[in-house]
Write a protein that holds these residues in place. Structure first.
Motif, PDB file in Angstrom:
ATOM      1  N   LEU A  14       0.851  -1.181   0.000  1.00 15.17           N
ATOM      2  CA  LEU A  14       0.000   0.000   0.000  1.00 15.17           C
ATOM      3  C   LEU A  14       0.891   1.237   0.000  1.00 15.17           C
ATOM      4  CD1 LEU A  14      -2.667   1.536   0.257  1.00 15.17           C
ATOM      5  CD2 LEU A  14      -2.623   1.073   2.727  1.00 15.17           C
ATOM      6  N   ILE A  15       0.757   2.052  -1.048  1.00 13.27           N
ATOM      7  CA  ILE A  15       1.596   3.241  -1.218  1.00 13.27           C
ATOM      8  C   ILE A  15       0.720   4.477  -1.109  1.00 13.27           C
ATOM      9  CG2 ILE A  15       3.232   4.430  -2.734  1.00 13.27           C
ATOM     10  CD1 ILE A  15       2.859   1.355  -4.192  1.00 13.27           C
ATOM     11  N   VAL A  16       1.111   5.407  -0.248  1.00 13.37           N
ATOM     12  CA  VAL A  16       0.370   6.654  -0.081  1.00 13.37           C
ATOM     13  C   VAL A  16       1.313   7.827  -0.317  1.00 13.37           C
ATOM     14  CG1 VAL A  16      -0.989   8.093   1.486  1.00 13.37           C
ATOM     15  CG2 VAL A  16      -1.236   5.607   1.555  1.00 13.37           C
ATOM     16  N   ALA A  17       1.015   8.634  -1.328  1.00 14.82           N
ATOM     17  CA  ALA A  17       1.783   9.846  -1.607  1.00 14.82           C
ATOM     18  C   ALA A  17       1.215  11.006  -0.793  1.00 14.82           C
ATOM     19  CB  ALA A  17       1.748  10.157  -3.096  1.00 14.82           C
ATOM     20  N   ASP A  18       1.882  12.149  -0.857  1.00 10.81           N
ATOM     21  CA  ASP A  18       1.497  13.313  -0.056  1.00 10.81           C
ATOM     22  C   ASP A  18       1.246  14.503  -0.992  1.00 10.81           C
ATOM     23  OD1 ASP A  18       1.146  15.204   1.917  1.00 10.81           O
ATOM     24  OD2 ASP A  18       2.888  14.597   3.067  1.00 10.81           O
ATOM     25  N   ASP A  19      -0.003  14.938  -1.125  1.00 14.90           N
ATOM     26  CA  ASP A  19      -0.378  16.088  -1.967  1.00 14.90           C
ATOM     27  C   ASP A  19      -0.442  15.758  -3.462  1.00 14.90           C
ATOM     28  OD1 ASP A  19      -0.190  17.518   0.410  1.00 14.90           O
ATOM     29  OD2 ASP A  19       0.980  19.144  -0.432  1.00 14.90           O
ATOM     30  N   HIS A  20      -0.673  14.527  -3.846  1.00 14.90           N
ATOM     31  CA  HIS A  20      -0.675  14.162  -5.264  1.00 14.90           C
ATOM     32  C   HIS A  20      -2.075  14.342  -5.849  1.00 14.90           C
ATOM     33  CE1 HIS A  20       0.809  11.090  -8.516  1.00 14.90           C
ATOM     34  NE2 HIS A  20       0.288  12.185  -9.038  1.00 14.90           N
ATOM     35  N   ARG A  21      -2.230  15.304  -6.753  1.00 18.03           N
ATOM     36  CA  ARG A  21      -3.506  15.538  -7.436  1.00 18.03           C
ATOM     37  C   ARG A  21      -3.889  14.341  -8.294  1.00 18.03           C
ATOM     38  NH1 ARG A  21      -4.804  21.488  -9.616  1.00 18.03           N
ATOM     39  NH2 ARG A  21      -5.902  20.263 -11.194  1.00 18.03           N
ATOM     40  N   ALA A  22      -5.191  14.096  -8.384  1.00 15.29           N
ATOM     41  CA  ALA A  22      -5.671  12.940  -9.141  1.00 15.29           C
ATOM     42  C   ALA A  22      -5.341  13.028 -10.616  1.00 15.29           C
ATOM     43  CB  ALA A  22      -7.185  12.795  -8.960  1.00 15.29           C
ATOM     44  N   ASP A  23      -5.305  14.244 -11.169  1.00 11.73           N
ATOM     45  CA  ASP A  23      -5.068  14.390 -12.605  1.00 11.73           C
ATOM     46  C   ASP A  23      -3.588  14.514 -12.957  1.00 11.73           C
ATOM     47  OD1 ASP A  23      -4.634  16.895 -11.544  1.00 11.73           O
ATOM     48  OD2 ASP A  23      -6.036  17.959 -12.864  1.00 11.73           O
ATOM     49  N   CYS A  24      -2.714  14.325 -11.987  1.00 10.90           N
ATOM     50  CA  CYS A  24      -1.280  14.475 -12.241  1.00 10.90           C
ATOM     51  C   CYS A  24      -0.594  13.120 -12.406  1.00 10.90           C
ATOM     52  CB  CYS A  24      -0.618  15.280 -11.135  1.00 10.90           C
ATOM     53  SG  CYS A  24      -1.004  17.041 -11.244  1.00 10.90           S
ATOM     54  N   ILE A  25      -1.053  12.365 -13.385  1.00 10.77           N
ATOM     55  CA  ILE A  25      -0.382  11.145 -13.821  1.00 10.77           C
ATOM     56  C   ILE A  25      -0.462  11.111 -15.344  1.00 10.77           C
ATOM     57  CG2 ILE A  25      -0.790   9.810 -11.706  1.00 10.77           C
ATOM     58  CD1 ILE A  25      -3.140   8.465 -13.071  1.00 10.77           C
ATOM     59  N   ALA A  26       0.353  10.262 -15.935  1.00 12.40           N
ATOM     60  CA  ALA A  26       0.313  10.025 -17.383  1.00 12.40           C
ATOM     61  C   ALA A  26       0.466  11.309 -18.185  1.00 12.40           C
ATOM     62  CB  ALA A  26      -0.983   9.306 -17.767  1.00 12.40           C
ATOM     63  N   GLY A  27       1.361  12.186 -17.747  1.00  9.46           N
ATOM     64  CA  GLY A  27       1.560  13.444 -18.452  1.00  9.46           C
ATOM     65  C   GLY A  27       2.699  13.396 -19.453  1.00  9.46           C
ATOM     66  N   ASN A  28       2.896  14.515 -20.112  1.00 12.15           N
ATOM     67  CA  ASN A  28       3.964  14.628 -21.124  1.00 12.15           C
ATOM     68  C   ASN A  28       5.015  15.656 -20.725  1.00 12.15           C
ATOM     69  OD1 ASN A  28       2.648  17.051 -21.439  1.00 12.15           O
ATOM     70  ND2 ASN A  28       1.938  16.664 -23.527  1.00 12.15           N
ATOM     71  N   PRO A 221      -3.472  25.195 -15.393  1.00 13.30           N
ATOM     72  CA  PRO A 221      -4.777  24.513 -15.310  1.00 13.30           C
ATOM     73  C   PRO A 221      -5.854  25.368 -15.948  1.00 13.30           C
ATOM     74  CG  PRO A 221      -4.091  25.370 -13.166  1.00 13.30           C
ATOM     75  CD  PRO A 221      -2.910  25.512 -14.069  1.00 13.30           C
ATOM     76  N   GLN A 222      -6.855  24.719 -16.503  1.00  8.03           N
ATOM     77  CA  GLN A 222      -7.928  25.461 -17.178  1.00  8.03           C
ATOM     78  C   GLN A 222      -8.662  26.392 -16.226  1.00  8.03           C
ATOM     79  OE1 GLN A 222     -11.546  23.378 -18.184  1.00  8.03           O
ATOM     80  NE2 GLN A 222     -10.978  21.579 -16.993  1.00  8.03           N
ATOM     81  N   ASN A 223      -8.616  26.094 -14.936  1.00  7.41           N
ATOM     82  CA  ASN A 223      -9.299  26.929 -13.959  1.00  7.41           C
ATOM     83  C   ASN A 223      -8.325  27.822 -13.183  1.00  7.41           C
ATOM     84  OD1 ASN A 223      -8.134  24.845 -12.522  1.00  7.41           O
ATOM     85  ND2 ASN A 223     -10.074  23.954 -11.844  1.00  7.41           N
ATOM     86  N   PHE A 224      -7.173  28.124 -13.794  1.00  8.88           N
ATOM     87  CA  PHE A 224      -6.229  29.062 -13.168  1.00  8.88           C
ATOM     88  C   PHE A 224      -6.883  30.422 -12.988  1.00  8.88           C
ATOM     89  CE2 PHE A 224      -3.398  32.667 -13.863  1.00  8.88           C
ATOM     90  CZ  PHE A 224      -2.550  32.535 -12.769  1.00  8.88           C
ATOM     91  N   LYS A 315     -10.150  15.082  -4.743  1.00  9.23           N
ATOM     92  CA  LYS A 315      -9.945  13.858  -5.515  1.00  9.23           C
ATOM     93  C   LYS A 315      -8.493  13.405  -5.405  1.00  9.23           C
ATOM     94  CE  LYS A 315     -11.922  12.907  -9.383  1.00  9.23           C
ATOM     95  NZ  LYS A 315     -12.398  12.891 -10.784  1.00  9.23           N
ATOM     96  N   VAL A 316      -8.288  12.094  -5.400  1.00 10.50           N
ATOM     97  CA  VAL A 316      -6.938  11.534  -5.295  1.00 10.50           C
ATOM     98  C   VAL A 316      -6.755  10.446  -6.349  1.00 10.50           C
ATOM     99  CG1 VAL A 316      -6.643  12.021  -2.836  1.00 10.50           C
ATOM    100  CG2 VAL A 316      -7.727   9.873  -3.540  1.00 10.50           C
ATOM    101  N   PRO A 317      -5.524  10.219  -6.782  1.00  9.40           N
ATOM    102  CA  PRO A 317      -5.289   9.074  -7.655  1.00  9.40           C
ATOM    103  C   PRO A 317      -5.475   7.788  -6.870  1.00  9.40           C
ATOM    104  CG  PRO A 317      -3.203  10.053  -6.985  1.00  9.40           C
ATOM    105  CD  PRO A 317      -4.289  10.936  -6.446  1.00  9.40           C
ATOM    106  N   MET A 318      -6.016   6.762  -7.514  1.00 14.05           N
ATOM    107  CA  MET A 318      -6.108   5.452  -6.884  1.00 14.05           C
ATOM    108  C   MET A 318      -5.960   4.380  -7.948  1.00 14.05           C
ATOM    109  SD  MET A 318      -9.039   3.627  -4.500  1.00 14.05           S
ATOM    110  CE  MET A 318      -9.024   4.904  -3.254  1.00 14.05           C
ATOM    111  N   ILE A 319      -4.975   3.526  -7.766  1.00 14.55           N
ATOM    112  CA  ILE A 319      -4.680   2.447  -8.702  1.00 14.55           C
ATOM    113  C   ILE A 319      -4.565   1.152  -7.922  1.00 14.55           C
ATOM    114  CG2 ILE A 319      -3.008   1.544 -10.377  1.00 14.55           C
ATOM    115  CD1 ILE A 319      -2.095   4.475 -10.810  1.00 14.55           C
ATOM    116  N   LEU A 320      -5.197   0.099  -8.420  1.00 16.44           N
ATOM    117  CA  LEU A 320      -5.049  -1.237  -7.860  1.00 16.44           C
ATOM    118  C   LEU A 320      -4.552  -2.155  -8.953  1.00 16.44           C
ATOM    119  CD1 LEU A 320      -7.772   0.088  -6.401  1.00 16.44           C
ATOM    120  CD2 LEU A 320      -7.759  -2.120  -5.249  1.00 16.44           C
ATOM    121  N   ALA A 321      -3.551  -2.968  -8.638  1.00 21.67           N
ATOM    122  CA  ALA A 321      -3.014  -3.926  -9.605  1.00 21.67           C
ATOM    123  C   ALA A 321      -2.494  -5.143  -8.853  1.00 21.67           C
ATOM    124  CB  ALA A 321      -1.895  -3.292 -10.424  1.00 21.67           C
ATOM    125  N   GLY A 322      -2.537  -6.279  -9.516  1.00 23.24           N
ATOM    126  CA  GLY A 322      -2.019  -7.500  -8.908  1.00 23.24           C
ATOM    127  C   GLY A 322      -3.023  -8.624  -8.970  1.00 23.24           C
TER     128      GLY A 322
END
Length: 469
Positions: A14-28, A221-224, A315-322
């Motif tokens: 179980l991994i818990v990050a600190d302050d990680h926005r849900a939309d901040c993955i899979a970026g360029n 962000p679009q809502n800046f 909102k937070v990122p949440m991924i389950l795998a395994g």
């Protein structure tokens, strides 16, 4: 969905990050951070797009949020003193609650903690039988943090702390790798809790990662907004003073570039942990869960911190795998992050403790799409006594009460993901406004009366019945 019954009880990471926005993955590296390790986990398993926190009375939102994950209860109902503000007392998890670590320990798991533990040390020792590179505070410099070794006797005083050279994410990954490498073949399954302090400020990523991000190319962000349009009750809290007023595009781009770099760095360090899992032969038999204690504004709505109820912060990122988690499309249901506890119990055939109040979402992972229960229920959250919100279907209502003045925001999230068009004064939406407000006030009157947050089942069920289509 589960492809076959689990025959060998899986390990859990179980991994818990600190302050990680849900939309901040899979970026360029312009629209978001590069996260190849997290992307691979999501592709292997399931991404929960609707994962949310419940808030809390504490401005250090991570305290109630982490207590909720540990206990499977709404944030304030997990804490002994939910209304205490920013002191050691406010970190205490109620002693009568069974934690996820204690549950797994009592069911034959070796429980081990690495990284940030922002709750009390008694609950830490109730939960784990070992630990490495434990950080007991809320935040610090990322370089050379002050850490503790696990103490079977619960001795975590100033005299036992020591500086560990290196960068926080690398140090915590080292602790997890060390634990995995020292395990013996055939040993009991493990429950490993790995908690990063990244991407929490100070936003000081390693230089190698900082150089990967050109601040001038970062997409705002679009809502800046340069500043929040009204007083939400927390415009001058520490988090909001990390940038000048009004916010400038250049400064938000610079801070966001560093924020993204921190995320990419801990993503890379997580990759080292997964490599160690593979080398140990445990990878295929380990359930991996990734989430965060909350999100962060980072310039959205003119805010920087997490002391608000906009989607970017709750909102937070949440991924389950395994094992037991098949590849599938992202799940959009509103799911409390503290539902992880009962869900893991269900997946691993472990009895859910009576003190757990959150509902398992195992059906969303295991049932064919056509048999899943997808009818949404109201999702309530709050920040202190000054902000409270309800999400229902594609609607969201936020109520503010600051200095005796009440403000309402009503958003149609299906058309306005950035929560920029307030429909509260639009006469065509008054019916849904009053319906949501009534549900919110009924829930809050119960919450305020007992001084804690709990799900008012009568409110939820009656509202759901009236609005069923």
């Amino acid at each position: 969905m589960v492809t076959s019954p689990v025959t060998i009880r899986p390990n859990v990471l179980l991994i818990v990050a600190d302050d990680h926005r849900a939309d901040c993955i899979a970026g360029n590296r312009e629209s978001g951070p590069a996260t190849p390790v997290l992307d691979a986990l999501a592709n292997r398993g399931t991404l929960i797009n609707g994962a949310r926190i419940g808030g809390g009375h504490n401005p250090a939102v991570c305290v109630p949020s982490r207590a909720a994950i540990m206990t499977g209860r709404a944030p304030d109902r997990a804490l002994k003193h939910p209304r205490s503000q920013c002191n050691s007392e406010n970190q205490e998890i109620r002693e009568d609650l069974t934690t996820i670590g204690k549950t797994f320990r009592e069911n034959g798991y070796i429980t081990h903690v690495v990284g940030k533990w922002h709750n009390d040390t008694k609950s830490l020792n109730r939960s784990f039988v070992g630990g490495t590179n434990i950080f007991l505070d809320g935040m610090s410099e990322h370089e050379n943090p002050l850490l503790h070794d696990y103490s079977p006797k619960g001795n975590y005083g100033v005299e036992t702390a020591h500086v560990v050279p290196g960068f926080s994410s690398q140090i915590f990954a080292d602790g997890a790798v060390d634990f995995l490498q020292k395990r013996e073949q055939g040993e009991s399954p493990f429950f490993l809790y790995l908690a990063f302090t990244s991407p929490h400020d100070p936003r000081t990523p390693p230089e190698e990662y900082r150089q990967r991000y050109d601040a001038k190319r970062i997409e705002l962000p679009q809502n800046f907004l340069p500043e929040h349009p009204f007083d939400n009750g927390e415009l001058l809290i520490r988090d909001e003073q990390l940038a000048s007023f009004p916010r400038t595009e250049d400064e938000v781009q610079r801070q966001t570039a560093d924020y993204y770099a921190l995320i990419e760095h801990h993503d890379n360090e997580l990759g080292r942990v997964i490599s160690a899992l593979k080398e140990s032969g445990e990878y295929e038999n380990t359930l991996i869960i990734y989430t965060s204690d909350h999100g962060l504004a980072m310039g959205s709505h003119g805010l920087l911190g997490k002391q608000n109820l906009y989607e970017h912060s709750i909102k937070v990122p949440m991924i389950l795998a395994g094992p037991g988690v098949d590849q599938q499309d992202p799940i959009k249901n509103d799911i409390p992050s503290y539902s992880i506890f009962p869900t893991l119990c269900d997946m691993l055939d472990i009895p859910i403790p009576a003190t757990v109040e959150a509902e398992s979402f195992v059906d969303l992972l295991t049932k064919p799409r056509e048999h899943r229960v997808t009818e949404p229920t109201p999702y309530f959250s709050h920040y202190r006594d000054i902000q409270r919100a309800v999400n229902w279907k594609h609607w969201k209502l936020i109520r503010y009460e600051v200095g005796g003045e009440v403000r309402l925001q009503l958003f149609n999230l299906s058309e306005d993901e950035g929560e920029m068009q307030n429909l509260a004064n639009d006469h065509t939406h008054q019916a849904i406004l009053h319906e949501l407000l009534e549900a919110l006030e009924t829930w809050w009157s119960h919450t305020a009366r007992i001084g804690m947050v709990e799900r008012d089942e009568s409110t939820v069920s009656s509202f759901q019945a009236e609005k069923a289509e």
